[in-house]
Write an enzyme that holds these catalytic residues in place. Structure first.
Site, PDB file in Angstrom:
ATOM      1  N   CYS A 153       0.831  -1.199   0.000  1.00  0.00           N
ATOM      2  CA  CYS A 153       0.000   0.000   0.000  1.00  0.00           C
ATOM      3  C   CYS A 153       0.868   1.252   0.000  1.00  0.00           C
ATOM      4  CB  CYS A 153      -0.924  -0.002   1.219  1.00  0.00           C
ATOM      5  SG  CYS A 153      -2.247  -1.236   1.151  1.00  0.00           S
ATOM      6  N   CYS A 198      13.789   5.301  -5.864  1.00  0.00           N
ATOM      7  CA  CYS A 198      12.331   5.164  -5.825  1.00  0.00           C
ATOM      8  C   CYS A 198      11.823   5.835  -4.558  1.00  0.00           C
ATOM      9  CB  CYS A 198      11.908   3.699  -5.916  1.00  0.00           C
ATOM     10  SG  CYS A 198      12.362   2.702  -4.487  1.00  0.00           S
TER      11      CYS A 198
END
Length: 395
Positions: free
Chosen positions: A196, A353
């Site tokens: 998530c 990232c």
């Protein structure tokens, strides 16, 4: 789950009879059913998105004892969906925050805290003390661990899972129906299913799935209704559709099958393809992944060194915040194989990232294809925001 003799059930106080009056007039509950709820012991694995509504509704319903396994602290990013915690709780242990909220909802409910990481060494002992287990986990090693511990201890496991706009729920109970392994015999490869934190989740979604889990737990304690045993409930929030899949027990299941081969808990991190360090936190990489810290990267950039920064996040993440001012380019992780020609193996490359997990995957791929001068930005753009430039938004 043992069926308790009505004579052994705890009595309701006058205050409890008033509090639960709308339950007492339900034929399926009544005074005896409410006493069963009061005698009930439910374990919540996780006090996060799913654990929040489960804990609050079970407390309001009068489940006498709630055990909570959680060792994390409340973070600002939790507040969009983990409604048991509030803004003043940021930085507090989730267990303490949840305990206070439950006490405010219903002082008759006892909270048993387990501020530990659930492992193969302690899972069975913890699970053994409860009637029903609620799976509110967010990673595959713990999900398989909870399933196996419940099967080995003969406990029903109320499963829930959420991602983006979709959710799932079921009840796994070895001996009475399929278990989680009957549905997913093998975990997906690490990184194939985003978390998530990487893919996002609608804040309302865990409330919907968590309420389904709470409902199933109440029905199990009461012994009423048709449970989700043998059924997988699928919810699509964008289209507001519920679907149902029939599940069957797998006779070859290694933990609940006809000839089980798993009789003790195993190393679930290795089973799911994670190194032990990776299982502790998504921000920690394998020892063989060459890394550079944000401060080291900033120092090298300030010295004018030639570095190619590749951001492997999704375009919407890039829009939230990026290192374009330092020459970063966006090549989403899934596009790296087809866009390798845009990355020169002669240059020194820094992959980046959100937190360092996806960029480590890209690094491994490039190294297998002959890229030797590749570094992973340790902690990703979150660490860059913490250590170098706090103007970069965190998410």
């Amino acid at each position: 789950m043992e069926t308790r003799d009505p004579a052994s059930l705890p009595a309701l106080t006058q205050d409890e009879s008033i509090r639960y009056s709308r339950h007492l007039i339900l034929p399926e509950v009544g005074p005896e059913g409410q006493r069963r709820l009061k005698a009930g012991r439910v374990l919540l694995v996780g006090a996060g998105g799913l654990g929040s509504p489960v804990a609050m509704y079970l407390a309001a319903a009068g489940v006498g004892t709630l055990g909570i396994v959680d060792f994390d602290v409340v973070d600002t990013t939790n507040l969009q969906r983990q409604v048991i915690h509030g803004t003043p709780d940021v930085g507090r242990p989730k267990l303490d925050s949840a305990r206070d909220r439950i006490a405010g909802i219903n002082p008759h409910v006892a909270v048993e805290g387990h501020p530990v990481r659930l492992t193969s060494a302690n899972a069975r002992q913890i699970v053994r003390g409860y009637d029903v287990v609620i799976d509110g986990t967010d990673n595959f090693p713990t999900r398989y661990l909870v399933n196996d511990a419940c099967v080995l201890e003969g406990k029903p496991c109320v499963y829930g899972s959420i991602l983006r706009w979709e959710g799932q729920a079921s009840v796994f109970w070895g001996g009475r129906g399929p278990c989680y392994r009957c549905l997913f015999a093998e975990p997906p490869p690490p990184g194939e299913v985003p978390s998530c934190a990487e893919a996002g989740v609608l804040g309302v979604l865990p409330g919907i799935i968590g309420c389904v889990q709470a409902l199933e737990a109440v029905k199990l304690l009461l012994g009423q209704g048709d449970s989700l045993i043998g059924r997988l409930l699928l919810f699509d929030a964008l289209r507001l559709r519920f679907r149902e899949m029939r599940l069957r027990r797998d006779p070859a299941c290694p933990v609940c099958g006809d000839a089980p081969t798993i009789h003790e808990l195993i190393d679930y991190e290795r089973f799911c393809g994670y190194a032990p360090a990776e299982a502790v936190t998504e921000n920690r990489m394998n020892d063989d992944v060459p890394e550079i810290t944000p401060t080291e990267l900033k120092e090298r950039l300030d010295r004018g060194e030639r570095l190619t920064i590749i951001d492997v996040r999704e375009p919407f993440e890039w829009e939230i915040g990026n290192l374009e001012a330092h020459g970063a380019r966006l090549i989403p992780l899934k596009q790296v194989p087809e866009r390798m020609d845009e990355i020169s193996p002669d240059e020194e490359i820094v992959l980046q990232c959100r937190s360092g997990a996806r960029s480590a995957q890209a690094l491994g791929f490039l190294r297998r294809h002959g890229y030797d001068r590749v570094l992973n930005l340790k902690g990703g753009i979150l660490a860059w925001s913490d250590q170098v430039d706090p103007s970069i938004p965190k998410y």
